[in-house]
Enzyme design. Structure first.
Site, PDB file in Angstrom:
ATOM      1  N   MET A   1       9.760   1.114  24.098  1.00 18.68           N
ATOM      2  CA  MET A   1       9.984   1.388  22.679  1.00 18.68           C
ATOM      3  C   MET A   1       8.711   1.145  21.882  1.00 18.68           C
ATOM      4  O   MET A   1       8.053   0.110  22.027  1.00 18.68           O
ATOM      5  CB  MET A   1      11.133   0.481  22.184  1.00 18.68           C
ATOM      6  CG  MET A   1      11.455   0.632  20.726  1.00 18.68           C
ATOM      7  SD  MET A   1      12.023   2.316  20.334  1.00 18.68           S
ATOM      8  CE  MET A   1      11.365   2.472  18.687  1.00 18.68           C
TER       9      MET A   1
ATOM     10  N   ASN B   1       7.762   0.274  18.891  1.00 16.71           N
ATOM     11  CA  ASN B   1       7.701  -0.522  17.659  1.00 16.71           C
ATOM     12  C   ASN B   1       6.250  -0.717  17.210  1.00 16.71           C
ATOM     13  O   ASN B   1       5.372  -0.991  18.022  1.00 16.71           O
ATOM     14  CB  ASN B   1       8.316  -1.910  17.887  1.00 16.71           C
ATOM     15  CG  ASN B   1       9.576  -1.843  18.705  1.00 16.71           C
ATOM     16  OD1 ASN B   1      10.549  -1.257  18.275  1.00 16.71           O
ATOM     17  ND2 ASN B   1       9.553  -2.400  19.905  1.00 16.71           N
TER      18      ASN B   1
ATOM     19  N   GLU C   1       4.103   5.582  24.664  1.00 16.65           N
ATOM     20  CA  GLU C   1       4.415   4.677  23.542  1.00 16.65           C
ATOM     21  C   GLU C   1       3.193   4.489  22.653  1.00 16.65           C
ATOM     22  O   GLU C   1       3.310   4.420  21.424  1.00 16.65           O
ATOM     23  CB  GLU C   1       4.918   3.323  24.054  1.00 16.65           C
ATOM     24  CG  GLU C   1       6.101   3.387  25.010  1.00 16.65           C
ATOM     25  CD  GLU C   1       7.254   4.247  24.546  1.00 16.65           C
ATOM     26  OE1 GLU C   1       7.487   4.350  23.326  1.00 16.65           O
ATOM     27  OE2 GLU C   1       7.928   4.861  25.410  1.00 16.65           O
TER      28      GLU C   1
ATOM     29  N   HIS D   1       2.784   7.369  20.308  1.00 15.93           N
ATOM     30  CA  HIS D   1       3.748   7.343  19.201  1.00 15.93           C
ATOM     31  C   HIS D   1       3.155   6.665  17.963  1.00 15.93           C
ATOM     32  O   HIS D   1       3.652   6.866  16.860  1.00 15.93           O
ATOM     33  CB  HIS D   1       5.000   6.554  19.595  1.00 15.93           C
ATOM     34  CG  HIS D   1       6.113   7.393  20.150  1.00 15.93           C
ATOM     35  ND1 HIS D   1       6.534   8.578  19.577  1.00 15.93           N
ATOM     36  CD2 HIS D   1       6.937   7.191  21.215  1.00 15.93           C
ATOM     37  CE1 HIS D   1       7.554   9.068  20.275  1.00 15.93           C
ATOM     38  NE2 HIS D   1       7.816   8.256  21.278  1.00 15.93           N
TER      39      HIS D   1
HETATM   40  N1  B3K Z   1      11.700   6.034  21.209  1.00 13.22           N
HETATM   41  C1  B3K Z   1      12.191   5.326  22.348  1.00 13.22           C
HETATM   42  C2  B3K Z   1      13.570   5.722  22.745  1.00 13.22           C
HETATM   43  C3  B3K Z   1      14.606   5.013  22.007  1.00 13.22           C
HETATM   44  C4  B3K Z   1      15.960   5.334  22.590  1.00 13.22           C
HETATM   45  C5  B3K Z   1      17.049   4.714  21.798  1.00 13.22           C
HETATM   46  N2  B3K Z   1      18.325   4.927  22.380  1.00 13.22           N
HETATM   47  C6  B3K Z   1      11.294   5.486  23.531  1.00 13.22           C
HETATM   48  C7  B3K Z   1      10.428   6.667  23.517  1.00 13.22           C
HETATM   49  O1  B3K Z   1      10.842   7.809  23.531  1.00 13.22           O
HETATM   50  O2  B3K Z   1       9.244   6.480  23.443  1.00 13.22           O
HETATM   51 ZN    ZN Z   2       9.070   8.689  22.846  1.00  7.94          ZN
END
Ligand code: B3K
Ligand code: ZN
Length: 920
Positions: A268, A270, A303, A306
């Site tokens: 994730m 974050n 990640e 992102h």
């Molecule tokens: N954005 C998260 C995925 C979250 C899933 C929540 N059920 C990981 C990713 O795609 O990078």
């Molecule tokens: Zn993603």
């Protein structure tokens, strides 16, 4: 007062309303106690409009203690707590809300919100987990600046981490301590993260391209620190790559990755504090396979990327999920391809990139094509959902990445990069839509192609289903012209079938094509006055025709080179044409594709024979071209081993099953096995030579050349073991005893488990378990090898569930046994008597109580039940109905099951089943 998850309702994209308040700042205070954590929030709101308006906050499974507004306590008459919504009536202007609530992380088994894993605190908020921590406008378009104060016992939780920068730390009474974090970037609640615990830390500093020094850290559980080197190196590579290829720099002073053992998915993103499934952080040669090394690098890249595509520019609402996921998967794929090609000469680099492309297309065909043909089919930007957690799908991710890739193909690298730069410049700090993205790319496209636009391209965002492109070719020898007609069609799928107002439109399909002559040499042609050997046709209508001139001899078309669009191509190739392509096409993708088509048609024909029971299929039904190409490929010393391994791979059972007229798993398994064993027998010497040519490596390296060699060897061993080749049996046992890296260990163990004699198999499995029992990720592999093995029956899988090391609450463990068995053990899951499906129903219902997100993933195994032959179909239907009739289905499982049964609760759409086939 307490809140619980509400009953299923459908959320529609068209109902989007902006939030009526701005949230200027968020201050959060956590008193972290495993059973009773106190959360205090201070939320500074400002109304967007003058008139009074209700302020609505989400809250789920948390206890409200008190609310103050501008320091005045609110009485129960001033707010309304109904289900999962807290409404404070008639709010105006600017005000500060202070809310105190509590939650119980120790009983949080669904791993959303704040939870405990191995005694440490972690959070997971995307998509809607933040509301399980505190009352909040938990939607991605409410962005704010967060300051977080955490207090906890210092001995138990020496590290207190949150997003952004560490502002201060101090000691408190009674052995407790405090840390304050501030994130200078506005973010939505889904990017909030908190971690408290004790860890091994590996760190480094590096300079970003503008000369800023940044701290990179990887936190792993105590004792695992020696396994995080590859992760840290991967993070640094990702940082450098994003600077070089996308001109995007890290915007924070520090970037942290924390590994956790209990996690619902991969990782994730974050802000500044990525939380990762330990499976995508820890990697050493002794404990991890080549695939693990590649997986860690890819997910760390994903990640990290992102941080721009998702965090700096985020989604306006969850229907726009592919805005960040499709783009980030595309970036991850390119990262992986560039890394694999790094330092290789042109030919080797091209080959390494093709291997990556083939892997991505295989994944798309295995996971996304079936989804697009199922009742769960949805466009990459869905129009409705019951539970957003169910829409982290292969469509949103993998097809979403293909849609971005098509834009890259249409704009070219320079144009695409220009578009991306404009996108980040225009929308930095905002929550936006897929339309905003496409609009930005279109501006570049229009400049490049005056008079053209991407209006038809938009349909990729609004329509589901896999388009089929039928190709016809007319060669006029006298005129030396070749007329090519592309005709597209796409079935109505999923909800589309039920919407009377829905008219499916053609897609804009970039279709890359070349021509070969009968000897396999590239044939040049003239188009628009230019001589060329390859062209990108842009199909935008239901049917279009192009005339290629100066085509000197009868052409064999090389179609959809590099898989330039996520479509199925239909062309009536002769087997000999496919053989020419499979032997000579200069495009690595279409060369591989041609061989896959020969193998697919042979296997499917054999499967039909097995299914009909009338004939007695034998190896004579296998196309002779396959033997010739197999021989030439095995002998070809020029081919890079990884690409050779791709060419020599049989299409996967899951991809083949999808292509059967009526899916018959047992017939398919029999056909696949016959083909595999025939090829293994015919080429046993060549396969044995591959095994013998191998010299044990001194130092393990996950570079693409070494990975390719190991992959080829793995294949050779598997082929030979499938025919009980005596020397290969000895080889597998020797490799198992002497291996010095996990890739070889797993190669040997899995060959032995699948095909070895019973005593050897049980001995090897026992030894492996004994040796690795303290390493959870290795034991996951031990379960997965068995669960997916044709030698492991349902009864044996059930026995494995009773093993002391099995723990259904740990998602990795549940996946390694239950998911592997239900998804990858075709032979033993798809029993004609339906016992596999009853097992599936039991597990879905059990997991439904513990972890709805994981349960819903498992529930999806039977999505395509209507495509199966009897008796499978009825047996699946019965099992699905049993799940449907259970009480207390979570919203997640409810949505999957009701869609599988096509029970829709559409209040706003006319229920009317329309014909399936649709040709614009
Ligand atoms: N954005 C998260 C995925 C979250 C899933 C929540 N059920 C990981 C990713 O795609 O990078
Ligand atoms: Zn993603």
């Amino acid at each position: 007062m307490s809140t619980t998850q509400s009953q299923a309702t459908t959320v529609y994209r068209r109902d989007y309303q902006p939030y009526p308040f701005e949230l200027l700042t968020v201050e959060l205070f956590f008193d972290l106690q495993p059973q009773h954590t106190i959360v205090k929030s201070k939320l500074h709101f400002k109304a967007k409009q003058a008139q009074a308006c209700d302020l609505v906050l989400n809250g789920e499974n948390i206890e409200l203690q008190s609310i103050h507004c501008n320091q005045q306590a609110l009485g129960t008459e001033q707010y309304d707590l109904q289900g999962d919504l807290l409404t404070i009536t008639a709010m105006q202007g600017e005000f500060v809300l202070e809310i105190c609530n509590s939650c119980n992380p120790s009983t949080n088994s669904n791993l959303m919100g704040l939870y405990i894993s191995q005694g440490q605190f972690f959070t997971q908020c995307e998509a809607e987990g933040f509301r399980r921590i505190t009352f909040f406008p938990d939607r991605p378009d409410v962005m704010s600046i967060y300051t977080v104060t955490m207090q906890a016992d210092k001995a138990q939780f020496p590290y207190l981490l949150s997003n952004g920068n560490l502002v201060s730390q101090r000691e408190l009474e009674h052995g407790r301590h405090e840390a304050v974090w501030h994130d200078p970037f506005a973010k939505p609640s889904y990017l909030f993260a908190l971690v408290a615990g004790d860890f091994d830390v590996r760190e480094t500093t590096t300079q970003t391209k503008s000369g800023k020094e940044v701290l990179l850290q990887v936190y792993t559980d105590k004792g695992s620190g020696k396994q995080s080197l590859w992760a840290l190196q991967s993070l640094e590579r990702a940082l450098k790559w994003d600077e070089k290829r996308f001109n995007l720099e890290l915007d924070l002073d520090r970037f942290m990755i924390v590994a956790v053992r209990d996690f619902n998915m991969g990782a994730m993103e974050n802000k500044g504090l990525n939380i990762f499934n330990a499976a995508y952080v820890l990697a050493t040669p002794e404990t991890s396979t080549d695939q693990n090394f590649i997986g860690v690098e890819d997910v760390i890249g994903h990640e990290y990327f992102h941080n721009w595509s998702g965090n700096r520019v985020t989604c306006r609402d969850w229907f726009q999920l592919s805005l960040k996921e499709g783009l980030t998967v595309f970036r991850e794929q390119e990262f992986s391809a560039d890394i694999r090609a790094r330092g290789l000469d042109d030919t080797a680099a091209q080959s390494a990139r093709a291997v990556k492309r083939i892997e991505d297309v295989n994944l798309l065909r295995m996971a996304q094509f079936p989804e697009d043909a199922s009742p769960m089919a949805h466009p990459i930007r869905p129009d409705s959902y019951e539970e957003i957690g169910n829409f982290y799908t292969a469509t949103v991710y993998e097809k979403g990445a293909e849609v971005i890739r098509m834009q890259h193909t249409l704009l070219g690298e320079a144009g695409f990069q220009q578009g991306i730069a404009n996108y980040f410049h225009t929308f930095d700090g905002q929550a936006v839509t897929c339309d905003d993205f496409l609009e930005t790319m279109q501006a570049v496209y229009k400049e490049q192609h005056p008079g053209k636009d991407l209006a038809v391209f938009r349909h990729w965002y609004s329509q589901a289903g896999t388009p089929r492109v039928e190709v016809t070719l007319n060669y006029d020898k006298a005129a030396q012209t070749c007329e090519i007609t592309l005709q597209q069609s796409c079935d109505l799928v999923g909800v589309e079938k039920r919407r009377q107002d829905f008219h499916k439109q053609p897609f804009h399909i970039p279709f890359k094509l070349g021509l070969l002559d009968a000897q396999g040499q590239a044939l040049s042609f003239e188009l628009a006055g230019q001589t060329q050997q390859e062209v990108l046709l842009e199909l935008k209508q239901a049917q279009e025709t192009w005339t290629l001139n100066a085509v000197k001899s009868a052409p064999i078309p090389s179609l959809l080179r590099d898989f330039s669009a996520p479509v199925v191509v239909e062309y009536d190739y002769s087997d000999s044409d496919l053989a020419v392509l499979a032997s000579h096409d200069s495009n690595h993708f279409t060369r591989w594709q041609a061989l896959q088509e020969l193998l697919t048609s042979t296997t499917l024909a054999l499967a039909e024979e097995f299914a009909s029971d009338s004939a007695n299929p034998d190896s004579h039904s296998i196309k002779p071209e396959i033997f010739r190409i197999w021989q030439a490929t095995l002998q070809d010393q020029q081919l890079d081993p990884a690409y050779k391994a791709c060419l020599l791979s049989l299409p996967s059972l899951r991809i083949l099953l999808e292509q059967m007229r009526q899916a018959d798993p047992q017939a398919l398994v029999a056909a696949h096995q016959l083909l595999q064993q025939t090829l293994a027998k015919q080429f046993s010497q060549a396969y044995w030579a591959i095994l013998q040519a191998h010299e044990p490596e001194r130092a393990y390296s996950p570079d693409p050349i070494s990975v390719g060699k190991r992959r080829l060897r793995q294949q050779a061993l598997k082929m030979l073991m499938s025919i009980e080749h005596p020397e290969a049996q000895v080889y597998s046992q020797t490799l198992f005893k002497n291996h010095n890296n996990m890739t070889d260990g797993i190669t040997a163990l899995s060959a032995i488990t699948d095909y070895g004699p019973e005593d050897v198999r049980s001995h090897a499995l026992a030894r492996f378990f004994e040796h690795w029992q303290h390493d959870a990720l290795v034991i996951d592999k031990w379960f997965a090898i068995q669960a997916s093995s044709p030698s492991v029956s349902l009864a044996q899988a059930e026995a494995l569930m009773a093993h002391p090391a099995f723990n259904i609450r740990n998602p990795n463990r549940a996946r390694s046994l239950l998911f592997q068995f239900c998804m990858n053990n075709m032979q033993n899951f798809h029993h004609k008597n339906g016992e596999g499906y009853e097992f599936w129903a039991d597990q879905v219902l059990y997991l439904n109580q513990i972890n709805p997100e994981v349960a819903a993933r498992l529930a999806r195994c039977l999505d395509n039940w209507k495509r199966y032959a009897q008796p499978y179909r009825d047996a699946m239907h019965k099992a699905i109905q049993r799940v449907a009739s259970a009480n207390n289905l979570s919203r997640n499982v409810h949505e999957i099951i009701s869609k599988a049964l096509e029970i829709y609760i559409y209040s706003k759409e006319t229920i009317c089943l329309r014909k399936r086939s649709h040709n614009f």
